[in-house]
Each structure stands twice: as C-alpha cells, then as structure tokens.
Design a protein around this motif. Structure first.
Motif, short mmCIF file in Angstrom:
data_model
loop_
_atom_site.label_atom_id
_atom_site.label_comp_id
_atom_site.label_asym_id
_atom_site.label_seq_id
_atom_site.Cartn_x
_atom_site.Cartn_y
_atom_site.Cartn_z
N ALA A 158 52.01 23.17 -16.57
CA ALA A 158 53.03 23.41 -17.59
C ALA A 158 54.05 24.45 -17.09
N ALA A 159 53.55 25.50 -16.43
CA ALA A 159 54.45 26.55 -15.92
C ALA A 159 55.40 25.97 -14.87
N ILE A 160 54.83 25.16 -13.96
CA ILE A 160 55.67 24.56 -12.91
C ILE A 160 56.70 23.62 -13.54
N LEU A 161 56.24 22.86 -14.55
CA LEU A 161 57.15 21.94 -15.23
C LEU A 161 58.29 22.71 -15.91
N ALA A 162 57.94 23.82 -16.57
CA ALA A 162 58.96 24.63 -17.23
C ALA A 162 60.00 25.09 -16.21
#
Lengths: 335, 319
Positions: free
Chosen positions: B103-107
């Motif tokens: 999720a962090a990488i996607l953000a």
C-alpha cells in the motif's frame, strides 16, 4: 535550450506588435484577477476584514514575503533560481535581533558582508557555469548554520526604529499596501524601464547574445545576485520589524513561497520573462490566501462546504495548481 | 607499469571516487577522535542510516538525470504519507505486513503519476508541480494520519532492525537495489532511454524514443521509492510520522549532486550516492562527537556541496 531560442529577438519584436491580443491581456491581468478573487472570498467570509485595520492585520507579513519574492525575481530574471532565500531571510533576521540593537556597527557590517557574499555567489555561478539550484541549495545550509551560530535559541530584540517604521500608521491606506505599491513601482522601474534592467533580462533570455554585444556577463550575474541580497536583507529586516523576535528557521517557507509568488505573478523559469508588479501581487495573493485560511477557521467556501483545518496547506497547493492551469490554457491558445 | 597508469587514469575519471575518499577521510577522523575504538560500529551505523538516504537518492537521481529542470520536491511529503499509510494498513498485525508495504509503495507510485500528470497536462515546470503537489499530499497526510502515531507490527520492526554480520537488513536491501539500478541504467532499454532523454530530449524524440512514457515511468519510480522509504522508516523509527521525511528534501538532492550525477542530466552515478550519503552522515557524526553544534554541521554540509559542485564543474563538463 528550446526556450532560449524561442525568446530571441524576433519573438520580442513580434510581441510588441501584438499589443491588442486579448489572450495576452488576460494573461497579464491574471495576477490581478487572482488577487481580486481572493479579496472577494475574504469579503464573503467576513466583510469587516476589508477595512483599514483588517488589511493592517492580514497583510502584516506581506511586506517581508513581497520583498523575498522581489529578491527571487532578480535571480529568475537571469534564468537562475534561488533555493536559499528563505534561509537567508532567517539569517538576516537573526543578525538584526542579535547584533543591531546592541552593536549596530557589527550588525551592519554582517549584513553588508552577506550582500557581498550574495554577489560573489552570482559571480561563482557564472564563472564555473554552475547550476544555481545546487549552489543555492548548498548556501541554504550555510545561511542556516550561520543563523544558528548567531542565534542558537529563538528570541532577541527588534531595534526600536525598525518596529516603529514597520508599525507606521499611514492615514487612509494601510502601511503594508503602501509598502507593496512602492516596492512594485520601484522594481518595475528598475527592471523594466532602465537599460540596465533590459540587459539583465536579456542575459536571462539569451546570455550568449548579450555577452557577444560586449556586456560582462560576470558583472550582470553578480549584480543580479547582489540585488537579491539587498532585497533579501530588507525582507529579513522587515520580518523582524513585524515579529520583533527571530529564529533561524522562521523564514524557511519563504524559499518556496517566493518562487510560487514570482511564478503566479507571470514570471517564466527561463528566458528572463518576468513581471515585477505581477510578482508583488502574486506574493500578496498567496499571503492573503494563507491568512484567510488561518484567520477564518473553517471558512465556508460553498454553502455547506467548509475547508477542514488540515487542508489549509493543501488549499495553497490547489490555488497554485489552478492558477497555473489557467495560465497553461491561455499559453496553449497563444502558441 | 603502463597498465597501472592506465588504470589510475580510469579511476580518476570516476567522479564517485571523491565522495568515497571523503567518507573514508571523515570516518578515519571520527574513529581517531574516539581513540581508535568503535570503527566498525560507526561504519555499520552510518550504513544503516545512509540506506534510507540512498533509497530516496536513487529516485531523485533518475528524475534529475531526465534533464534540466527535472526534480522531485514532493519526496518529503510522500515519505510522510507513505509511512502513515503503511502503519495504518499494517495495523500492528504481523499478517498484514506485506499488504502495508504494498500500500505504501502504491501510494508513492500514485503520487509520482500525479506529479507527472501536473507536469505534462498543465505544462507546469517540475519544480513548481512537485512543490504544489507536496502541499496537497501533506494535507492528505494530516487528514489521513490524524496525528496518530501507530506502532509498527513487532515482526516488521524486528526485520527492519535486524543486522546480519553487523550490517542492517535495509542497508543490504538498498545495496541490492542500487546494484539493480546500476544494471537498469547501463543495460536496459528503459535505463538507456532515461540517459538519452537527459542528454537531449529533442534528439531522443526524433530517434523514436517514447520520451513522455520514459518521464512518466521515472516520476512513478521516484514516487514508489519514496513510498518504500516511508514504510521502512516507520518501522525503523518505531512509528509513522508526517515529519519523518522532512530532512530528505535537501539531502536527496545533495547526495545526487555530491555523488557525481550531472545536474544537467544525462549522466547518472549510482555508487556515488553511497559515498555521498556515508560522507554526509559521518560528517554529522564527527561534528556531533567533537562537541560542535548543529550550526557548524549545517555550515559544513553547505560548504561541502558548494565545494564539490565547484570542483566538478557544472554544465561545461557535459559539453
């Protein structure tokens, strides 16, 4: 590189012959329109804010911001960018509160030496053909370090004459507005109406051409940077006059604010295309927008729609994006 | 004899050597000041902290290599938001670590895409585009994180703080990623395209390279790396914080420049990132341990950046 070619002499010539292009008119009116829209929004929140005292209060910090933007404009005029102006304003503020009240000679010498350092930086940038962004990035650390050296803890005193001057009550028109108008006019006269200003902007547009026609580019760059140093110092002084204490990090936000103000006012990053009056208006617009979002907690933009406090920073970003988007639309039509 | 001379010349041509020499010199000074003890632990600590700087430095390096004007100022806001996203999605549960990281990488990736959208669609210079978006991202971060500091899952914190033979796991990971980035730059179509666009965007376009796509991918990559850095930092520091990325605005640019990457674009240097990151961290350590304050540290950092760029020369060296 493309842009340098584009803004060559032929482009300038055609620009002058298209005086009645409505798009150009709208483009140059955009900074003023943005300012009016922000003022209208403030009037809508609270009509009493649009008054002598309201403006004195809201534009309290506009003078240092406008001066910092003017400093940035001098650098943008020669197609450079100054990432250290915020740290520099903070440093000058620290010097002003620490040395000026007690040892005025030392304080004045420090400020003059900093202006010389600014000019020398411009000379260095030209001499070694350095990217201004990186050099001024380095300088931002230097000024911050020096500011912390002068004033490790926040505090200090404002010289009495400075507070008196910044607290001046001009009849009918609030002092910050008078100061902004004077600044805009002086800057416009110097940068747009003198031979020197034309050469300065010319160096931003096509340095090679200006150099070949016999001007010393070294001197031009050094002068532009020194002018930024003078205006940055005035920004630091006026900031102390308003806030009457200093902190090394107090003006860090000015770097980005000054770039944003200059760009909002119609300046281009390359090509020496600047607008001093627009830049001062851009600075006022950003300042008023910030104040409006801070002062009027939870302002109601549309009936039933309020801006939550955590979105105050974001609103600044959105204002910037919207105005630049409008300008991009106009530019696209122009091209 | 001849081959020695040749190899000496070849070594001198590598700009990253200076940042490593500087790092070693400062390391020797720091260890000497401590009476010759703890050299290894100073080094491993420097590695552990430099890993995060190099991670964002990699992204910034790809962006700066795209050519003049290209820069990502939204990294600090990105890192802050990603650290909040990672911690909130993980929610302290060991089972959700992978989802949180993703999720962090996607953000971060989405932020990169948004940055490029602003640059391309609105024709805003990258500096102003990423600056404006960083304001917006910051607000998203504040309203998303609500000022809460959520603790990382125990297993995640353990992994991030693990040391193998003294070297921290994130440092090893970033080391591998650096090698990978070096290979990408030198051997892949994408990497070569980034360099080509940075050297001359017009020539690259005429040569049939998808310039817009290369730029899009690069901003997205930079954003994703920022997102990963945010997640790892949250594990490293024991919780998410919006200000965790603040110091990476200037350091991410500084390590790229000191590391020998050309600010004019078209010339990247991966090893230099490590040398520069180690040098900056060791300088801070040295000045701290010698009792000098943060003021001297800032002053030295600034002077080092200016000295390096002055010695290396600017745009002239490219022509």
């Amino acid at each position: 590189m493309n842009a340098v070619v584009k803004s060559g002499p032929s482009k300038l010539w055609t620009d002058q012959n298209r005086r009645f292009d409505p798009r150009r008119l709208f483009r140059s009116a955009l900074p003023g329109l943005s300012l009016l829209i922000v003022l209208a929004a403030i009037y809508d929140f609270n009509p009493r804010a649009i008054s002598y005292f309201g403006f004195n209060l809201m534009l309290n910090l506009a003078v240092p911001v406008a001066l910092a933007t003017a400093a940035q404009l001098c650098i943008i005029a020669v197609s450079d960018l100054d990432l250290s102006i915020g740290a520099y304003v903070g440093f000058i503020a620290c010097v002003t509160t620490t040395w000026l009240p007690t040892t005025p000679l030392l304080g004045t010498a420090a400020i003059l030496a900093s202006i010389v350092a600014y000019g020398a930086l411009g000379a260095l940038v030209h001499w070694r053909q350095l990217p201004s962004i990186v050099v001024t990035l380095g300088m931002s650390f230097v000024w911050l370090g020096l500011a912390l050296f002068v004033r490790p803890q926040p505090g200090g005193l404002s010289p009495v004459w400075l507070s008196t001057f910044m607290g001046l009550h001009v009849p009918y028109v609030p002092f910050p507005i008078v100061a902004a108008v004077v600044l805009a006019i002086v800057l416009h006269l110097v940068l747009m109406n003198t031979a020197f200003g034309a050469v300065l902007r010319g160096a931003g547009g096509n340095a090679t051409a200006v150099g070949r026609s016999g001007w010393s580019l070294l001197r031009i760059k050094a002068t532009a940077y020194a002018m930024a140093g003078v205006l940055g110092s005035l920004a630091g002084l006026s900031l102390v006059g308003v806030s009457s204490s200093a902190d090394a990090n107090m003006a860090n936000g000015y770097t980005l604010l000054s770039i944003a103000g200059a760009i909002l006012g119609g300046a281009e990053f390359i090509g020496g295309r600047i607008s001093p009056i627009g830049a001062v208006m851009g600075a006022l617009t950003l300042q008023l927008a910030t104040v409006a979002l801070n002062f009027f907690q939870l302002p109601e933009v549309f009936p039933g729609f309020r801006i939550p406090p955590e979105w105050q920073v974001g609103a600044q970003g959105i204002i910037l994006i919207v105005i630049l988007a409008i300008r991009a639309l106009i530019n696209r039509g122009e091209a | 004899m001849k081959s020695l001379k040749e190899s000496l010349i070849r070594w001198r041509r590598r700009p990253w050597i200076w940042s490593f020499l500087g790092a070693i010199l400062i390391w020797v000074l720091a260890v000497g000041l401590a009476g010759g003890h703890g050299g290894w632990s100073v080094f491993t600590t420097a590695l552990a902290f430099s890993a995060f700087t190099v991670l964002v430095g990699l992204g910034q390096m790809f962006v700066i290599t795209l050519g003049p004007g290209n820069i990502d100022l939204s990294l600090p806001a990105n890192i802050g938001l990603a650290s909040a996203v990672a911690m909130k999605v993980m929610d302290g549960s060991d089972a959700r670590i992978a989802i949180g990281l993703g999720a962090a990488i996607l953000a971060g990736l989405l932020i990169g895409l948004a940055n490029y959208a602003l640059i391309r669609v609105l024709r805003i210079p990258p500096l102003i585009a990423t600056l404006s978006s960083s304001f917006v991202i910051r607000s998203v971060g504040i309203s998303y994180g609500r000022g809460l500091q959520i603790k990382p899952p125990q297993a995640f914190a353990d992994v991030v703080l693990t040391r193998i033979g003294g070297i921290s796991l994130p440092a090893l990971l970033v080391l591998l990623m650096s090698i990978f980035a070096g290979v990408v730059l030198a051997r892949t179509v994408y990497g070569r395209s980034v360099l080509a666009v940075g050297q001359n965007a017009r020539a690259a376009r005429l040569a049939g390279l998808p310039v817009g796509l290369v730029r899009l991918a690069t901003y997205a990559l930079c954003g994703a790396l920022g997102g990963l850095c945010g997640a790892l930092l949250a594990g490293f520091t024991g919780g998410s914080s919006l200000d965790v990325g603040a110091e990476y605005l200037l350091t991410s640019i500084a390590v790229v420049v000191i590391g020998g990457t050309s600010v004019a674009g078209g010339l990247a240097n991966v090893p230099g990132l490590w040398g520069a990151a180690l040098m900056l961290f060791l300088t801070a350590t040295l000045l701290n341990s010698s009792g000098l304050g943060v003021d001297v540290r800032d002053l030295m950092t600034g002077l080092i950046i200016i000295a390096v760029i002055t010695l290396a020369g600017g745009r002239r060296s490219l022509r």
